[in-house]
Design an enzyme around this catalytic site. Structure first.
Site, short mmCIF file in Angstrom:
data_model
loop_
_atom_site.label_atom_id
_atom_site.label_comp_id
_atom_site.label_asym_id
_atom_site.label_seq_id
_atom_site.Cartn_x
_atom_site.Cartn_y
_atom_site.Cartn_z
N HIS A 148 0.83 -1.21 0.00
CA HIS A 148 0.00 0.00 0.00
C HIS A 148 0.87 1.26 0.00
CE1 HIS A 148 -3.46 2.55 1.27
NE2 HIS A 148 -2.53 3.20 1.93
N GLU A 149 1.87 1.29 0.87
CA GLU A 149 2.72 2.48 0.97
C GLU A 149 3.59 2.66 -0.27
OE1 GLU A 149 2.17 4.64 3.20
OE2 GLU A 149 0.77 3.34 4.29
N HIS A 152 1.60 4.28 -3.03
CA HIS A 152 1.51 5.74 -2.91
C HIS A 152 2.70 6.40 -3.62
CE1 HIS A 152 -1.98 6.53 -0.49
NE2 HIS A 152 -1.57 5.81 0.54
N GLU A 206 -6.11 6.76 -1.42
CA GLU A 206 -6.07 5.58 -0.55
C GLU A 206 -6.62 4.35 -1.27
OE1 GLU A 206 -4.64 5.26 2.45
OE2 GLU A 206 -3.94 7.30 2.08
#
Length: 275
Positions: A148-149, A152, A206
């Site tokens: 997820h990070e 980003h 997100e």
């Protein structure tokens, strides 16, 4: 004699200023769509080089501070675990953007009770021990966080957000001056921007990171369904109960549904990676 109304002229000047600022933005496609289908174009006013240099400097300062406080990479087993999972995920980033393989990736573990992890522009990663220990994360769940990070960073969400804020701030300031709105009016305009544009855009970031993250995890051989249990654990330790429309994150129920659907979509990639 009645005063001459100048609002149309002022509005025209504000409109021209806004158009000028928007024309200064570059429309980019930061990543390829992948199986999860992330294909939204982004408008950037800030250069990638500018943000990467700033992030690298901030990361270097933070790591030096953590080292001085003896809170950097204190547990060799944790560090090895985090770096091993990160490296497997990083190896899959070329699916979304081939140039990411040339980034100067760094992965460190910070001793802190905070349940947190992040990836700065350019691939500077930090994982807090609080996330590992308080959530008792499995490797699959840790891969969900890191994926997820990393997503980003691949999507350059920080650059996009900074660009939006720079444009919005300039437009609001110009409009406030031309229309005589004053400090209160300018503050109200800023609140309106956050409610109508800023927060919804953050929630879309997100969601994109969630979807790309499960694909990265699946391709790296980690069960993408762990993203669902991970965010459920995160929800339990979070003290926030902010409604969806005021939050920068999707609600827990929305997020669980979306992650469940997209985890199923990338399951064939996971099964192939496990062979």
């Amino acid at each position: 004699m009645k005063p001459v109304r100048r609002y149309p002229i002022l509005s025209s000047v504000a409109l021209m200023s806004t158009m000028f600022l928007l024309s200064a933005c570059e429309t980019v496609q930061t990543t390829q769509s992948g199986v999860v289908g992330i294909d939204r174009q982004q408008r950037m006013m800030i250069s990638a080089q500018e943000l990467d240099q700033s992030a690298s400097k901030q990361y270097g300062t933070l790591i030096a501070e953590q080292k001085q406080k003896n809170t950097l990479n204190r547990n060799p087993a944790q560090v090895a675990r985090v770096r091993s999972i990160s490296n497997r995920l990083i190896a899959q980033t070329s699916v979304f953007r081939p140039d990411a393989q040339r980034w100067q990736w760094e992965v460190n573990v910070l001793t802190s009770p905070e349940v947190n992890a992040w990836c700065m522009p350019g691939g500077k990663i930090a994982v807090y021990t609080g996330l590992i220990e308080k959530l008792d994360v499995t490797d699959d769940e840790l891969a969900a966080v890191l994926g997820h990070e990393i997503a980003h960073a691949l999507r350059e969400h920080a650059r996009e957000r900074a660009s939006e804020q720079r444009v919005a701030g300039s437009v609001i300031s110009i409009g406030s001056i031309l229309l005589g709105m004053g400090d209160l009016g300018q503050q109200s305009a800023q609140y309106a921007y956050m409610g109508l544009v800023g927060l919804p855009n953050s929630r879309s970031h997100e969601t994109e990171a969630d979807r790309m993250g499960v694909e990265l995890a699946a391709r790296a051989g980690y069960d993408p369904r762990a993203a669902v249990t991970l965010w459920q654990k995160m929800g339990k330790v979070s003290a926030s109960s902010t409604p969806t429309f005021l939050s920068t994150h999707p609600s827990s129920s929305d997020r669980s549904r979306d992650l469940t659907a997209y985890s199923e979509r990338v399951m064939p990639l996971y099964l192939q990676a496990k062979k």
